[in-house]
Design a protein around this motif. Structure first.
Motif, PDB file in Angstrom:
ATOM      1  N   LYS A  55       1.015  -1.164  -0.157  1.00 11.28           N
ATOM      2  CA  LYS A  55       0.114   0.006   0.127  1.00 11.28           C
ATOM      3  C   LYS A  55       0.840   1.282   0.158  1.00 11.28           C
ATOM      4  CE  LYS A  55      -4.328  -1.755   2.027  1.00 11.28           C
ATOM      5  NZ  LYS A  55      -4.232  -2.870   2.485  1.00 11.28           N
ATOM      6  N   GLU A  56       2.085   1.118   0.711  1.00  6.61           N
ATOM      7  CA  GLU A  56       2.977   2.502   0.445  1.00  6.61           C
ATOM      8  C   GLU A  56       3.359   2.888  -0.760  1.00  6.61           C
ATOM      9  OE1 GLU A  56       7.370   3.922   2.504  1.00  6.61           O
ATOM     10  OE2 GLU A  56       6.600   1.952   2.951  1.00  6.61           O
TER      11      GLU A  56
ATOM     12  N   SER B 257       0.227   4.089  -2.690  1.00  6.23           N
ATOM     13  CA  SER B 257       0.047   5.682  -2.241  1.00  6.23           C
ATOM     14  C   SER B 257       0.836   6.444  -3.055  1.00  6.23           C
ATOM     15  CB  SER B 257       0.094   5.807  -0.950  1.00  6.23           C
ATOM     16  OG  SER B 257      -1.135   4.975  -0.184  1.00  6.23           O
ATOM     17  N   LYS B 258       2.220   6.220  -3.265  1.00 10.05           N
ATOM     18  CA  LYS B 258       3.145   7.013  -3.793  1.00 10.05           C
ATOM     19  C   LYS B 258       2.976   7.092  -5.241  1.00 10.05           C
ATOM     20  CE  LYS B 258       6.748   6.468  -0.306  1.00 10.05           C
ATOM     21  NZ  LYS B 258       8.307   6.055  -0.231  1.00 10.05           N
TER      22      LYS B 258
ATOM     23  N   TYR C 164     -10.489   2.804   0.980  1.00  7.36           N
ATOM     24  CA  TYR C 164      -9.074   3.044   0.419  1.00  7.36           C
ATOM     25  C   TYR C 164      -8.754   4.326  -0.634  1.00  7.36           C
ATOM     26  CZ  TYR C 164      -4.208   2.727  -1.078  1.00  7.36           C
ATOM     27  OH  TYR C 164      -2.955   3.198  -1.572  1.00  7.36           O
ATOM     28  N   CYS C 165      -9.723   4.275  -1.673  1.00 10.55           N
ATOM     29  CA  CYS C 165      -9.813   5.070  -2.784  1.00 10.55           C
ATOM     30  C   CYS C 165     -10.061   6.230  -2.345  1.00 10.55           C
ATOM     31  CB  CYS C 165     -10.579   4.505  -3.984  1.00 10.55           C
ATOM     32  SG  CYS C 165     -10.224   2.933  -4.697  1.00 10.55           S
TER      33      CYS C 165
ATOM     34  N   SER D  69     -10.050   7.641   0.700  1.00 14.40           N
ATOM     35  CA  SER D  69      -9.017   8.351   1.519  1.00 14.40           C
ATOM     36  C   SER D  69      -7.829   9.073   0.596  1.00 14.40           C
ATOM     37  CB  SER D  69      -8.281   7.268   2.600  1.00 14.40           C
ATOM     38  OG  SER D  69      -7.868   6.494   1.925  1.00 14.40           O
ATOM     39  N   ASN D  70      -7.692   8.332  -0.540  1.00 12.54           N
ATOM     40  CA  ASN D  70      -6.726   9.099  -1.455  1.00 12.54           C
ATOM     41  C   ASN D  70      -7.335   9.898  -2.513  1.00 12.54           C
ATOM     42  OD1 ASN D  70      -3.696   7.422  -1.160  1.00 12.54           O
ATOM     43  ND2 ASN D  70      -5.202   5.904  -0.624  1.00 12.54           N
TER      44      ASN D  70
ATOM     45  N   CYS E 292      -9.408   9.513  -4.848  1.00 14.18           N
ATOM     46  CA  CYS E 292      -9.409   8.904  -6.267  1.00 14.18           C
ATOM     47  C   CYS E 292     -11.037   8.888  -6.894  1.00 14.18           C
ATOM     48  CB  CYS E 292      -8.893   7.666  -6.502  1.00 14.18           C
ATOM     49  SG  CYS E 292      -7.141   7.587  -5.761  1.00 14.18           S
TER      50      CYS E 292
END
Length: 233
Positions: free
Chosen positions: A175-176, A179-180, A205-206, A208-209, A211
């Motif tokens: 996941k790191e 995210s990058k 997850y999406c 929170s990012n 997207c």
């Protein structure tokens, strides 16, 4: 629901059933645009739609897209993406489709695999269409083949869609890095779209990012919001 119809090609009758899929920011609405998709059948046998459209003549493809876009306008859907191949990109029909539907925002999706079929002047062609006709492009299936960051750097894509198989493998294992990667793509394009969102965990997850999302979970959640009183509260 879009109208289904039949087309004839090489003495074969194909049944085309168009539909749209939402590309959203959240399950409760916030639709950014709709992707135009189709199911294709010969009798009861399902045909790979990409294979069918790749072999279908360009004039016929233009008619299919144009009819669907006009029908969607009647449903107050004005932001639509359509998938195109190399031949359609270099044809007169991409300009024709854009100029005849100025009241709609049409995004043309190019798959990552398709870019390797382009000639050396592909960048100039994309730039010409953007500058003269304000046509916007989306890079589809990023991560599915030999990912070409140079293609992203040299082109002003409206959005990049990360291939769902690559994305969810990183989701499970790194996941790191994921995210990058999302952060980097956001520096090079306006929007990042995640395909294949099929669970609440992936949805969160999406979200929170920040997207855009596309997939079964979004369609099901949208149905629940529309049919369950108080769910939007």
């Amino acid at each position: 629901m879009l109208n289904s119809y039949q087309v004839y090609d090489h003495n074969t009758i194909f049944d085309i059933s168009p539909r749209v899929e939402k590309v959203c920011l959240s399950s409760s609405g916030d639709v950014d645009f709709y992707e135009l998709l189709s199911s294709v059948y010969v009798g009861k046998i399902k045909v790979d739609p990409q294979e069918f459209f790749d072999k279908f003549d360009l004039a016929g493809l233009y008619i299919i897209y144009n009819n669907a876009i006009r029908e969607l306008k009647g449903m107050s859907i004005f932001k639509v993406s359509v998938n195109i191949n190399k031949d359609f990109l270099y044809s007169k029909y991409i300009e024709k489709l854009a100029t005849e539907n100025k009241s709609s925002s049409i995004f043309f999706e190019i798959s990552e695999a398709e870019q390797f079929k382009f000639s050396n002047d592909a960048y100039k062609r994309l730039e010409y269409l953007r500058d003269k006709y304000s046509i916007q492009f989306i890079l589809d299936d990023f991560g599915a083949k030999n990912s070409n960051f140079d293609f992203i750097i040299k082109n002003r894509f409206h959005a990049v869609k990360i291939d769902k198989s690559a994305f969810w493998d990183f989701f499970e294992n790194d996941k790191e890095f994921l995210s990058k990667l999302i952060g980097y793509l956001k520096l090079k394009t306006e929007k990042v779209v995640i395909e294949g969102v099929d669970s609440y965990e992936k949805y969160i997850y999406c979200q929170s990012n920040h997207c855009l999302m596309q997939g079964y979970f979004l369609e099901r959640a949208s149905d629940l919001h529309e049919t369950t009183p108080g769910l939007n509260r």
